[in-house]
Design a protein around this motif. Structure first.
Motif, PDB file in Angstrom:
ATOM      1  N   GLY A  16     -20.156  -4.428 -42.522  1.00 26.05           N
ATOM      2  CA  GLY A  16     -19.866  -5.574 -43.383  1.00 26.05           C
ATOM      3  C   GLY A  16     -20.558  -6.837 -42.893  1.00 26.05           C
TER       4      GLY A  16
ATOM      5  N   TYR B   2     -18.490  -6.418 -48.067  1.00 26.95           N
ATOM      6  CA  TYR B   2     -18.159  -6.713 -46.657  1.00 26.95           C
ATOM      7  C   TYR B   2     -16.756  -6.259 -46.270  1.00 26.95           C
TER       8      TYR B   2
ATOM      9  N   LYS C  24     -23.434  -9.126 -44.579  1.00 27.67           N
ATOM     10  CA  LYS C  24     -23.155 -10.545 -44.902  1.00 27.67           C
ATOM     11  C   LYS C  24     -24.269 -11.439 -44.354  1.00 27.67           C
TER      12      LYS C  24
END
Ligand code: SF4
Ligand code: SF4
Length: 364
Positions: free
Chosen positions: A305, A291, A309
């Motif tokens: 990122g 991330y 996530k």
């Protein structure tokens, strides 16, 4: 200052807090000035697992006029009555030590009552058998403790306490060295540690980060396990990018340390970029997105990122991850498969393939 919301309770917590493991050596006068500077700068989160008793009365004075704006982590099992730090599981010592801490801090309540430094399953059993946890739960019912927390370095122990469903905050040692299996507290594989962070986020348990610089080892090429120094800002950004993390607690020694740490808030992206870690990634962690967003910019405008996530969190059972993903302006389905991020990623992640997988999972 930036703030993150505690999932259980909604308190706004500064992303940088203060650790007190080294501050007492500066003496009470400097501690008081350091705390005053931190407060002026918007820091509102303070971990009271201090290296000795010196900071407590100084905090009491510095915070006297603004107690309601401050959050303390007070540790049940850290004993300062001798003037030095001591660790105890004895319930009577714990009660007396917490009373001492509250008196010195000039307060009658605890924002975060922490079961202190439980690294072994046997110590957890002792804390339960001696009644420490039930004592803390009683104090919470009485309103003396607002939230219950745990400090630990051991994922397996943390999972046991998470299973009890009592935690609002975890204090955990997070840095690239420990996550890549280097150092005294590198407990658990990188995957196990990442899974723990995701579980905390999924269950709304905030993480306050200790040892973000691995006790300073990461800041010096001679002691860094990577043979290369990282900066404080890279380590702070790394910790803040882990799921569940609410605040990072650098252990400062004086006002000068606070000023330097606060420079993180105005540092540019290059100063915080920790993608150099890609050169040290162990085989087991290669190909996993961390991330970091080093692969930006994406020509399609994807936040690579964040998309990754949310996907990892959704897979870990985080009920909110899907709605967070739904709120993103640009979804994985917009990926052009241009390969720019694949070429830029130092961690060997193939996003062209992964974005297809993520779009299929979320259906957009
Ligand atoms: S794909 Fe690589 S560079 Fe991009 S956010 Fe993930 S780990 Fe970082
Ligand atoms: S491959 Fe997709 S996610 Fe990566 S830079 Fe290109 S458009 Fe963006």
């Amino acid at each position: 200052m930036e703030y993150r919301k505690l999932p259980h309770g909604g308190e706004q917590i500064s992303i940088i807090g203060l650790g007190n493991s080294s501050l007492g050596a500066a003496g009470e006068a400097e501690v008081e000035k350091t705390v005053a500077l931190a407060l002026e700068s918007g820091i509102n989160f303070f971990d009271m697992a201090a290296g000795d008793a010196v900071p407590f009365p100084a905090y009491g004075r510095a915070v006297a006029g603004c107690r309601k704006q401050v959050f303390y982590q007070v540790h049940f099992g850290a004993d300062y009555r001798s003037g030095a730090y001591g660790w105890t599981l004895d319930i009577d010592d714990i009660k007396r030590s917490v009373d001492w801490q509250l008196t010195a801090l000039q307060t009658d309540y605890i924002d975060f009552g922490f079961l202190h430094c439980i690294d072994e399953a046997a110590d957890l059993q002792t804390a339960i058998a001696q009644g420490t946890l039930s004592y803390m739960e009683d104090l919470k019912r009485q309103g003396v403790i607002r939230h219950i927390g745990l400090s630990s370095h051991t994922p397996a122990v943390v999972h046991q306490v998470l299973d009890m469903g009592i935690l609002d905050m975890l204090m955990f040692s997070i840095n690239p060295a420990y996550d890549y299996r280097h150092g005294e507290y590198a407990i658990g594989s990188g995957d196990e540690r990442a899974a723990l962070y995701r579980r905390c986020e999924a269950e709304g348990v905030g993480i306050s980060v200790m040892k973000a610089f691995s006790g300073g080892q990461l800041l010096c090429a001679e002691t860094s396990p990577f043979g290369q120094a990282l900066t404080e800002y890279q380590c702070i950004q790394y910790a803040l990018d882990r799921p569940g993390v609410v605040t990072v607690l650098p252990g400062v020694r004086n006002r000068e340390d606070v000023r330097r740490i606060l420079g993180f808030l105005t540092a540019n992206e290059d100063e915080k970029d920790y993608s150099v870690l890609g050169s040290f990634t162990p085989q087991e962690a290669a190909g996993s997105c961390v991330y970091c967003n080093h692969c930006q910019p994406c020509p399609a405008g994807l936040d690579v990122g964040l998309i990754n996530k949310y996907y990892d969190l959704a897979l870990a059972g985080d009920a909110l991850a899907k709605s967070h993903y739904a709120n993103l302006g640009t979804k994985a389905s917009a990926c052009l498969a241009c390969g720019h991020c694949d070429a830029r990623c130092p961690f060997g992640v193939r996003q062209t393939q992964r974005m297809r997988e993520i779009a299929a999972y979320f259906g957009e």
